[in-house]
Design a protein around this motif. Structure first.
Motif, mmCIF file in Angstrom:
data_model
loop_
_atom_site.group_PDB
_atom_site.id
_atom_site.type_symbol
_atom_site.label_atom_id
_atom_site.label_comp_id
_atom_site.label_asym_id
_atom_site.label_seq_id
_atom_site.Cartn_x
_atom_site.Cartn_y
_atom_site.Cartn_z
ATOM 1 N N ASN A 40 45.516 36.890 41.565
ATOM 2 C CA ASN A 40 45.485 37.907 40.513
ATOM 3 C C ASN A 40 45.780 37.312 39.144
ATOM 4 O OD1 ASN A 40 45.116 40.894 41.511
ATOM 5 N ND2 ASN A 40 46.270 39.834 43.107
ATOM 6 N N CYS A 41 46.618 36.238 39.128
ATOM 7 C CA CYS A 41 46.825 35.547 37.848
ATOM 8 C C CYS A 41 45.516 34.936 37.351
ATOM 9 C CB CYS A 41 47.896 34.472 38.005
ATOM 10 S SG CYS A 41 49.576 35.101 38.068
ATOM 11 N N SER A 42 44.737 34.376 38.278
ATOM 12 C CA SER A 42 43.440 33.799 37.905
ATOM 13 C C SER A 42 42.485 34.881 37.401
ATOM 14 C CB SER A 42 42.822 33.076 39.103
ATOM 15 O OG SER A 42 43.649 32.012 39.537
ATOM 16 N N LYS A 43 42.463 36.044 38.077
ATOM 17 C CA LYS A 43 41.612 37.143 37.638
ATOM 18 C C LYS A 43 42.000 37.615 36.235
ATOM 19 C CE LYS A 43 40.959 39.132 42.255
ATOM 20 N NZ LYS A 43 41.215 40.344 43.074
ATOM 21 N N LEU A 44 43.325 37.740 36.028
ATOM 22 C CA LEU A 44 43.797 38.224 34.740
ATOM 23 C C LEU A 44 43.477 37.226 33.632
ATOM 24 C CD1 LEU A 44 45.245 40.537 33.367
ATOM 25 C CD2 LEU A 44 47.429 39.430 33.865
#
Length: 484
Positions: free
Chosen positions: A305-309
């Motif tokens: 989710n950090c990568s998506k954000l």
């Protein structure tokens, strides 16, 4: 003409146009009335002359018949009252013929009238002479009375000539009507043509500032805040143009401030987010100690989710920079067939996993553009095709030359785009109603960013109609000597 004539208001321009356009028509109407008035006057004169001739001929014939009857009675009876009647008729005939001769002094009737006057005067003179000289024989009286036959012939000739002159005047009047009709047609045609030219002129004068306002508003709606809005024409429309230009400058300032604010927010978000991702990476790599299975799963979710954000923040930043035209163009010669091959290779695993066939028809074409932006465009189009294509489906990438431009067509065999969604697919953050096959939900910025990038390279990105699946067309200008 706009330099010579500069109206104060749009209403005054319309009023001036109406006056100038109506003026030739009014002139044509006045000219028609004048021509008709002249024809009416000429017709009245011709009718008056004809009626006067016919009436005078009839009166003269009646008076001569009355005079002849009185003369014959005098010759038979010898009574003086019949001679007096002859003299009375003579005076009436003299006055009538004198007036008749004056009204017909310019035509062939005058010699006949004068001849009739002379003959009638001679007869009256002979009859008066017989009353004074008793030696006048009956034969002399009969000879004198025989002159009425000659007068009758002259009267018939006068009536015939009167009818001939009337017919001639009618023919002349017809000819004048035809000539005036032709002149009127030419005059009215010329004035109507001139009015049409004036209509065209004033339409252009009226349409020019309105079109300038329309184009300026369209550019503002499209987000173009750099092109000045200039309106030339009536002063009130120029004032509106100046206010629109002030609004453009204000929107341009606000847009730049928005871009700066988003860049600042993105930077502020990226810094703590990078720390979070680094911490999640340390935990995931077990550099700070062993993890249980549940802990490892949570750390994996956190890292993904950090990568998506991070990607979403970067997309938002790229989109706003592209809209603000603040991304350096860095135009280079780019081989489109090689770039398409790279993008296809990046998505090969996803297509193999779902047994999606890729059909390509490429040409060795070089375009002038930003390689990073063009790769992002192709990557977004192919990624969308993979998302919405069913398993065992098909994706096609085709290249066609159109003059000095190359057209790249990306199509899929998915459910396509609904009619209500077609007009909004290039809007930022818009996500259609069709379900995709990907687990990862998109941000809705891919097509919006792609369109901005293609336009910055001098091309166009369009959604084409299709009976099945979605078909996107990318048109780009070729580099010099770039097509083989």
């Amino acid at each position: 003409m706009s330099r010579l004539y500069r109206p104060r208001s749009f209403f005054s321009l319309l009023l001036t146009g109406f006056i100038f356009v109506a003026l030739p028509l009014v002139i044509a109407l006045i000219s028609s009335i004048q021509i008709l008035d002249v024809l009416v006057q000429q017709s009245a004169v011709a009718v008056f002359r004809s009626v006067n001739r016919i009436d005078s001929c009839k009166k003269a014939a009646d008076l001569l018949r009355g005079q002849e009857r009185a003369a014959r009675l005098y010759s038979v009876l010898g009574e003086t009252e019949h001679l007096q009647e002859v003299n009375s008729k003579h005076r009436e005939i003299e006055g009538l013929l004198r007036q008749f001769a004056l009204l017909n002094s310019e035509n062939a009737m005058k010699p006949l009238i004068e001849k009739m006057q002379a003959k009638e005067r001679q007869l009256v003179t002979v009859l008066n002479a017989t009353s004074r000289d008793p030696r006048t024989t009956k034969r002399e009286q009969e000879a004198a009375l025989a002159g009425y036959g000659e007068i009758g012939v002259l009267t018939s000739q006068l009536e015939h000539l009167s009818n001939t002159l009337m017919s001639g005047e009618v023919d002349i009047l017809k000819e004048r009507v035809q000539n005036n009709k032709k002149a009127l047609i030419w005059q009215v045609s010329g004035l109507i043509g001139f009015s049409v030219l004036l209509v065209g002129l004033f339409i252009s004068l009226i349409n020019k500032p309105v079109s300038q306002l329309d184009r300026g508003i369209d550019r503002l709606g499209e987000g173009d805040f750099t092109t000045p809005i200039i309106v030339s024409g009536p002063r009130d429309l120029e004032t509106i143009g100046q206010k629109l230009d002030w609004l453009r400058k204000r929107l341009n300032t606000l847009d730049r401030e928005k871009v700066k604010m988003l860049a600042h927010i993105s930077h502020e978000l990226k810094t703590p987010l990078s720390s979070i991702k680094e911490g999640a990476g340390l935990l995931k790599d077990r550099l700070v100690g062993p993890l249980s299975a549940n802990q490892a799963e949570v750390v994996g979710i956190l890292d993904n989710n950090c990568s998506k954000l991070q990607k979403l923040i970067q997309n938002i930043l790229d989109f706003n920079m592209a809209q603000a035209k603040e991304i350096p163009l860095d135009l280079q010669d780019v081989r489109m067939d090689s770039l398409i091959g790279e993008v296809a290779e990046d998505h090969r695993n996803a297509m193999l996993a779902r047994n999606i066939r890729l059909m390509t028809q490429l040409k060795e074409v070089t375009v002038r553009g930003n390689p990073k932006q063009l790769k992002t465009v192709l990557d977004n189009l192919v990624a969308n095709a993979v998302k919405f294509t069913q398993d065992n489906g098909e994706i096609g990438i085709y290249m066609k030359m159109k003059g000095d431009k190359v057209n790249v067509l990306v199509e899929d065999s998915g459910p396509g785009i609904s009619d209500e969604d077609r007009s909004q697919v290039f809007q930022p953050f818009f996500q259609g109603s069709q379900k995709n096959r990907s687990v990862v939900k998109g941000s809705g910025l891919g097509l919006a960013i792609s369109k901005e990038y293609v336009q910055s390279c001098g091309g166009t990105l369009r959604l084409l109609p299709s009976s099945q699946g979605a078909r996107f067309s990318v048109t780009l200008p070729c580099a010099k000597d770039g097509a083989k």
